[in-house]
Design an enzyme around this catalytic site. Structure first.
Site, PDB file in Angstrom:
ATOM      1  N   HIS A 156      12.884 -37.223   0.409  1.00 43.10           N
ATOM      2  CA  HIS A 156      12.301 -38.578   0.378  1.00 43.10           C
ATOM      3  C   HIS A 156      10.836 -38.551  -0.043  1.00 43.10           C
ATOM      4  O   HIS A 156      10.066 -39.454   0.295  1.00 43.10           O
ATOM      5  CB  HIS A 156      12.437 -39.271   1.741  1.00 43.10           C
ATOM      6  CG  HIS A 156      13.810 -39.249   2.307  1.00 43.10           C
ATOM      7  ND1 HIS A 156      14.783 -40.146   1.943  1.00 43.10           N
ATOM      8  CD2 HIS A 156      14.394 -38.408   3.201  1.00 43.10           C
ATOM      9  CE1 HIS A 156      15.904 -39.884   2.598  1.00 43.10           C
ATOM     10  NE2 HIS A 156      15.699 -38.823   3.363  1.00 43.10           N
ATOM     11  N   SER A 277      -8.293 -39.245 -22.603  1.00 45.48           N
ATOM     12  CA  SER A 277      -8.386 -40.700 -22.617  1.00 45.48           C
ATOM     13  C   SER A 277      -9.415 -41.145 -23.652  1.00 45.48           C
ATOM     14  O   SER A 277     -10.428 -40.472 -23.855  1.00 45.48           O
ATOM     15  CB  SER A 277      -8.786 -41.219 -21.237  1.00 45.48           C
ATOM     16  OG  SER A 277      -9.187 -42.571 -21.293  1.00 45.48           O
ATOM     17  N   LYS A 283     -10.479 -37.569 -17.939  1.00 47.15           N
ATOM     18  CA  LYS A 283      -9.013 -37.573 -17.804  1.00 47.15           C
ATOM     19  C   LYS A 283      -8.358 -36.407 -18.539  1.00 47.15           C
ATOM     20  O   LYS A 283      -8.769 -36.013 -19.628  1.00 47.15           O
ATOM     21  CB  LYS A 283      -8.418 -38.872 -18.344  1.00 47.15           C
ATOM     22  CG  LYS A 283      -8.802 -40.116 -17.589  1.00 47.15           C
ATOM     23  CD  LYS A 283      -8.117 -40.196 -16.243  1.00 47.15           C
ATOM     24  CE  LYS A 283      -6.623 -40.336 -16.357  1.00 47.15           C
ATOM     25  NZ  LYS A 283      -6.210 -41.569 -17.056  1.00 47.15           N
ATOM     26  N   GLU A 290       5.456 -36.766 -19.478  1.00 48.26           N
ATOM     27  CA  GLU A 290       5.699 -38.207 -19.386  1.00 48.26           C
ATOM     28  C   GLU A 290       6.614 -38.675 -20.503  1.00 48.26           C
ATOM     29  O   GLU A 290       7.533 -39.488 -20.284  1.00 48.26           O
ATOM     30  CB  GLU A 290       4.368 -38.962 -19.442  1.00 48.26           C
ATOM     31  CG  GLU A 290       3.540 -38.829 -18.177  1.00 48.26           C
ATOM     32  CD  GLU A 290       2.186 -39.493 -18.284  1.00 48.26           C
ATOM     33  OE1 GLU A 290       1.505 -39.591 -17.251  1.00 48.26           O
ATOM     34  OE2 GLU A 290       1.789 -39.907 -19.395  1.00 48.26           O
TER      35      GLU A 290
END
Length: 456
Positions: A156, A277, A283, A290
């Site tokens: 979980h 970024s 970043k 992704e």
């Protein structure tokens, strides 16, 4: 008429119809398979004395010249010739004259296109099996490096029990092993030859389908000509396997994304697999995992698309079946590219063992071991579970983890506790105690590694 099938028609094809129905924009990827199938077919025609060997050799020579031109990117395919089959046949006639028109003796585009896809998918399946092996090898190497690295195991997405990081990685090894086995098994269905089935009912020519199958490396031929030209099960099976594999790719990508976040810092992906970024210079974005996660949807869509196309089709061939190719070709490209990126990304990632261990040392994931401890002292598990629940609640209320409690505090919950409880609760002991087959102990993980090496 300019069309090779135009004898029955009195009007040119509407330009919009021509553009809408043409498949050459995508089925040109089957060019080499189409030529391979044609060479085997015409060789068989010659051996069966359906065509004179002089014509057979002339046709084969012409096809090989076209193949060379395609490989050298010297060919421009034409929408007016509809598909890869008609394009190549037209090129052949242009190359060697009217004798090129004899190539289509004893076959139809229906069995021709099915043959092309069987050949293409067979080659791609072997290549994908190889790349799955590369991914497994990268997982195995990282597992070997991390046989002593302890991390929180989750259910979980809540910390559950300490495990070895190598154990976690090997879980994906076995997922991909099943994917590899499914690909291998699918070759049994891919390796059927539809060539010679004709449009739907066979042919009047005394062909030898077994011989053309042998020349193409197929293991058997379809025993039913209707089934041969209408079967797309082998593509559905591939798309199903690909969807399952992309699920596994997406799951491990999700974990890489989470683990590399500032909140976790369990791993760091190599700079070569990340981007920055345009506005925030600090970043480091995990764009590759992704995108792997995102591309899973298009593979699922290709499977659902073909299932939907086929569900209402009567036998044998229908133009709807032209929709079988784009999804198959796209899935092959997507899956191949995903595996080629995943392997080196796993191989080059840096593992932050200190962060992982620190996470295990500051949670209650060793609570189950206290319950097991009390069970060995004779307390029924359900009563032990209740005792531990109270201890955890006490720890939360007082800002303490289980190793922070004193011996007196433990005894206040049960007189069965002895001072060895602190040894039992140590993360290393918690991991090593799970020594059942397939468990997370170092001994069991090392056995897994040996088994995994044999699989590779």
């Amino acid at each position: 008429m300019s069309k090779l099938w135009g004898g029955r028609f009195t009007k040119q094809t509407n330009e919009l119809v021509e553009q809408f129905t043409a498949s050459i924009s995508f089925d040109q990827k089957l060019a080499l398979e189409d030529i391979e199938g044609s060479i085997a077919h015409v060789q068989m025609l010659g051996e069966c004395e359906i065509l004179p060997m002089h014509d057979v050799e002339l046709i084969k020579e012409g096809l090989k010249k076209i193949e060379t031109k395609i490989l050298n990117k010297e060919v421009q395919f034409s929408v007016s010739d509809e598909d890869i089959h008609m394009n190549i046949e037209k090129m052949l006639i242009d190359e060697i004259g009217p004798v090129g028109g004899k190539l289509h003796t004893g076959r139809s585009r229906n069995d021709q296109v099915a043959t092309d896809m069987h050949l293409y998918l067979k080659k791609q399946t072997y290549e994908l099996i190889d790349w799955v092996g590369h991914v497994q090898a990268s997982l195995l190497e990282q597992a070997k490096k991390n046989v002593d690295t302890i991390m929180p195991g989750y259910t979980h997405l809540q910390r559950a029990q300490p495990i070895l990081f190598s154990h976690h990685l090997l879980a994906y090894f076995w997922m991909f092993e099943r994917d590899k086995e499914r690909l291998k098994d699918s070759l049994k269905r891919i390796n059927w030859s539809p060539l010679g089935a004709g449009a739907l009912a066979g042919t009047t020519f005394p062909i030898n389908r077994n011989r053309s199958a042998e020349l193409l490396g197929f293991e058997t031929v379809y025993p039913n000509s209707l089934d041969a030209v209408s079967d797309r099960d082998f593509i559905l099976e591939f798309l199903s396997i690909a969807s399952i594999m992309m699920t596994h790719i997406s799951r491990i990508s999700e974990e890489l994304i989470i683990w590399s976040s500032q909140e976790f810092q369990f791993i760091e992906l190599d700079d070569s697999f990340c981007t920055g970024s345009s506005i925030m210079p600090q970043k480091k974005n995990p764009d590759v995992p992704e995108l792997l996660r995102g591309k899973t949807g298009r593979v699922y869509g290709n499977l659902i698309g073909l299932l939907t196309v086929l569900k209402g089709l009567p036998l044998a061939y229908n133009k709807d079946m032209q929709e079988d190719k784009e999804g198959m070709l796209d899935t092959v490209e997507t899956l191949n590219g995903s595996l080629r990126l995943l392997a080196p990304m796993i191989e080059t990632m840096t593992v932050n063992t200190e962060k992982m261990y620190a996470a295990v040392a500051t949670d209650y994931s060793n609570a189950t071991d206290i319950a097991d401890y009390l069970v060995t002292k004779g307390l029924p598990f359900r009563q032990a579970h209740e005792v531990i629940g109270k201890i955890v609640l006490y720890g939360i209320q007082h800002g303490k983890y289980l190793l922070d409690l004193s011996f007196e505090e433990y005894q206040s919950f049960s007189p069965l506790f002895e001072k060895d409880i602190f040894d039992v609760l140590h993360p290393t002991h918690v991991v090593e105690a799970r020594n059942s087959y397939g468990g997370t102990s170092k001994e069991q993980v090392q056995q897994q590694i040996v088994l995994a090496e044999k699989k590779l």
